[in-house]
Design a protein around this motif. Structure first.
Motif, PDB file in Angstrom:
ATOM      1  N   ILE A   3     -68.637  28.974 -60.020  1.00 37.95           N
ATOM      2  CA  ILE A   3     -68.870  27.752 -59.103  1.00 37.95           C
ATOM      3  C   ILE A   3     -68.502  26.482 -59.790  1.00 37.95           C
ATOM      4  O   ILE A   3     -68.093  25.532 -58.759  1.00 37.95           O
ATOM      5  CB  ILE A   3     -70.528  27.689 -58.694  1.00 37.95           C
ATOM      6  N   ASP A   4     -68.803  26.108 -60.730  1.00 36.76           N
ATOM      7  CA  ASP A   4     -68.245  24.861 -61.451  1.00 36.76           C
ATOM      8  C   ASP A   4     -66.944  24.556 -61.198  1.00 36.76           C
ATOM      9  O   ASP A   4     -66.629  23.356 -60.874  1.00 36.76           O
ATOM     10  CB  ASP A   4     -69.073  24.733 -62.967  1.00 36.76           C
ATOM     11  N   LYS A   5     -66.059  25.637 -61.664  1.00 36.56           N
ATOM     12  CA  LYS A   5     -64.517  25.433 -61.292  1.00 36.56           C
ATOM     13  C   LYS A   5     -64.191  25.162 -59.946  1.00 36.56           C
ATOM     14  O   LYS A   5     -63.521  24.392 -59.416  1.00 36.56           O
ATOM     15  CB  LYS A   5     -63.846  26.534 -61.822  1.00 36.56           C
ATOM     16  N   TYR A   6     -64.967  25.835 -58.762  1.00 35.65           N
ATOM     17  CA  TYR A   6     -64.723  26.069 -57.415  1.00 35.65           C
ATOM     18  C   TYR A   6     -65.131  24.362 -57.059  1.00 35.65           C
ATOM     19  O   TYR A   6     -64.109  23.687 -56.160  1.00 35.65           O
ATOM     20  CB  TYR A   6     -65.704  26.949 -56.588  1.00 35.65           C
ATOM     21  N   LEU A   7     -66.267  23.747 -57.345  1.00 37.61           N
ATOM     22  CA  LEU A   7     -66.584  22.342 -57.137  1.00 37.61           C
ATOM     23  C   LEU A   7     -65.633  21.423 -57.483  1.00 37.61           C
ATOM     24  O   LEU A   7     -65.375  20.459 -56.877  1.00 37.61           O
ATOM     25  CB  LEU A   7     -68.030  22.341 -57.658  1.00 37.61           C
ATOM     26  N   TRP A   8     -65.137  21.654 -58.750  1.00 35.22           N
ATOM     27  CA  TRP A   8     -64.113  20.846 -59.202  1.00 35.22           C
ATOM     28  C   TRP A   8     -62.613  21.095 -58.585  1.00 35.22           C
ATOM     29  O   TRP A   8     -62.168  20.220 -58.241  1.00 35.22           O
ATOM     30  CB  TRP A   8     -64.000  20.958 -60.811  1.00 35.22           C
TER      31      TRP A   8
END
Length: 134
Positions: A3-8
């Motif tokens: 999720i953190d990579k997706y939002l980035w």
């Protein structure tokens, strides 16, 4: 994808570290559940992102292979944030512009004149009896 990579990747956060911190603070939920930074995201997931006093509501359409350009973001997510959220933010900005924080110094001449005009209006209303016409 995490999720953190997706939002980035879809440009909601400038760095992955900021996205990770948002997850740890509980600002990100997936399908109504608080998300850890390592939680995987799949197509059709509903994501809620709390950022700048707005709850952004997103639906995952596809997973990007890496960080995408701003023009291509709509391919990978659908923004379902209500318009009222943005209107509320505008009202907050307007109220902050007028509000004077305590301890910021003496009022300016304009501030004093505004206060005098306001108090004169109240005195005029009181003397004319408008307050008693309830």
């Amino acid at each position: 994808m995490r999720i953190d990579k997706y939002l980035w990747c879809i440009r909601y956060y400038k760095t992955r570290n900021i996205a990770t911190e948002a997850c740890k603070k509980g600002h990100i939920t997936i399908n109504g559940q608080p998300a850890k930074p390592s939680r995987d995201v799949f197509a059709t997931d509903k994501i809620t992102v709390r950022k700048d006093q707005i709850n952004y509501k997103l639906t995952v359409l596809d997973i990007p292979p890496n960080r995408v350009g701003a023009k291509l973001v709509d391919i990978y997510r659908k923004d379902e944030t209500p318009a009222e959220a943005f209107e509320h933010l505008e009202l907050l900005k307007l109220s902050k512009d007028y509000y004077r924080a305590k301890g910021t110094g003496r009022p300016t001449k304009k501030d004093r004149r505004d206060l005098d005009d306001y108090s004169d209006d109240i005195d005029d209303d009181f003397l004319s009896g408008e307050e008693n016409e309830i």
